[in-house]
Scaffold this active site. Structure first.
Site, short mmCIF file in Angstrom:
data_model
loop_
_atom_site.label_atom_id
_atom_site.label_comp_id
_atom_site.label_asym_id
_atom_site.label_seq_id
_atom_site.Cartn_x
_atom_site.Cartn_y
_atom_site.Cartn_z
CE LYS A 157 24.46 -26.02 5.30
NZ LYS A 157 23.81 -25.31 6.39
CG HIS A 208 18.56 -14.44 6.83
ND1 HIS A 208 19.03 -14.90 5.62
CD2 HIS A 208 18.30 -15.55 7.55
CE1 HIS A 208 19.07 -16.22 5.63
NE2 HIS A 208 18.61 -16.64 6.78
NE ARG A 256 12.39 -20.13 7.90
CZ ARG A 256 13.41 -20.64 7.25
NH1 ARG A 256 13.61 -20.35 6.01
NH2 ARG A 256 14.24 -21.47 7.86
CB SER A 313 19.25 -19.31 2.21
OG SER A 313 19.39 -18.18 3.02
#
Ligand code: ADP
Length: 150
Positions: free
Chosen positions: A41, A17, A90, A127
Site C-alpha cells: 500500500k 478516529h 460510518r 482519511s
C-alpha cells in the site's frame, strides 16, 4: 485488564478516529491504536509521521498506546493480549465490509469486535477525503486533530 486494539491505517488520523478512540477509552482499560503495515500500500504519511500524529493527539493519556504491526490483526491481538477489536461504523458499506471480517475473526480465534457508531458530526470524514483536501491545498484542519499539521 480489558485491552482493545483499534486497527487501521490512520493516513492520517481524523476527528472520526479521534472520537472512536476517546469513546473506546470509556469502555476499555487500555486502547492500543495499531497501525497495520501493508508493504503493497502507498501511504501519504510515513509510519513515523502517522504514529507521531496519534501520540501527539493523545499526549498525557497513559491508557492509549500507539504501535505498528504486520500480519493478521487477530495474531497481533494474541501477541499483546488484547481481548477485543474496536472498529468504527460510518455507513452501511462499512457495516457490510466489517461484518465478514468480524465473523471470520470470531470463528478463527474467538476474539470479538466491538463497533461504535460514528458521532453525527464526524460521520462524513475519511482519511482518503482528508488526503484529497491536503493534495489540493484545501483547509484540512477542520477534519483532523490539531496534532496533524503538515
Ligand atoms: P482501514 O484502512 O482499516 O479502513 P482507517 O484508518 O481508514 O483504516 O480506519 C480505521 C477505523 O476507523 C475503521 O474502523 C473505520 O471504520 C473507522 N473510521 C474511519 N473514519 C471514521 C469516522 N469518520 N467515524 C468513525 N469511525 C471511522
Amino acid at each position: 485488564m480489558r485491552r482493545a486494539i483499534f486497527p487501521g491505517s490512520f493516513d492520517p488520523i481524523t476527528l472520526g478516529h479521534h472520537d472512536i478512540i476517546s469513546r473506546g477509552l470509556e469502555l476499555f482499560d487500555e486502547v492500543v491504536v495499531a497501525i497495520g503495515v501493508n508493504a503493497n500500500k502507498k501511504y501519504m504519511f510515513s509510519l513515523e509521521e502517522r504514529m507521531g500524529f496519534i501520540e501527539k493527539a493523545f499526549k498525557g493519556k497513559p491508557n492509549i498506546k500507539v504501535v505498528s504491526y504486520s500480519g493478521l490483526t487477530v495474531d497481533f491481538c494474541k501477541e499483546i493480549e488484547a481481548g477485543f477489536i474496536l472498529r468504527g461504523l460510518r455507513n452501511p458499506a462499512d457495516f457490510e465490509f466489517e461484518k465478514a471480517i468480524a465473523h471470520t475473526n470470531k470463528v478463527l480465534t474467538g476474539i470479538d469486535t466491538v463497533f461504535l457508531l460514528t458521532a453525527s458530526g464526524t460521520s462524513f470524514i475519511s482519511s482518503s477525503i482528508v488526503r484529497d483536501v491536503i493534495r489540493n491545498g484545501g483547509d484540512y484542519t477542520r477534519l483532523v486533530p490539531a496534532a496533524v499539521r503538515i
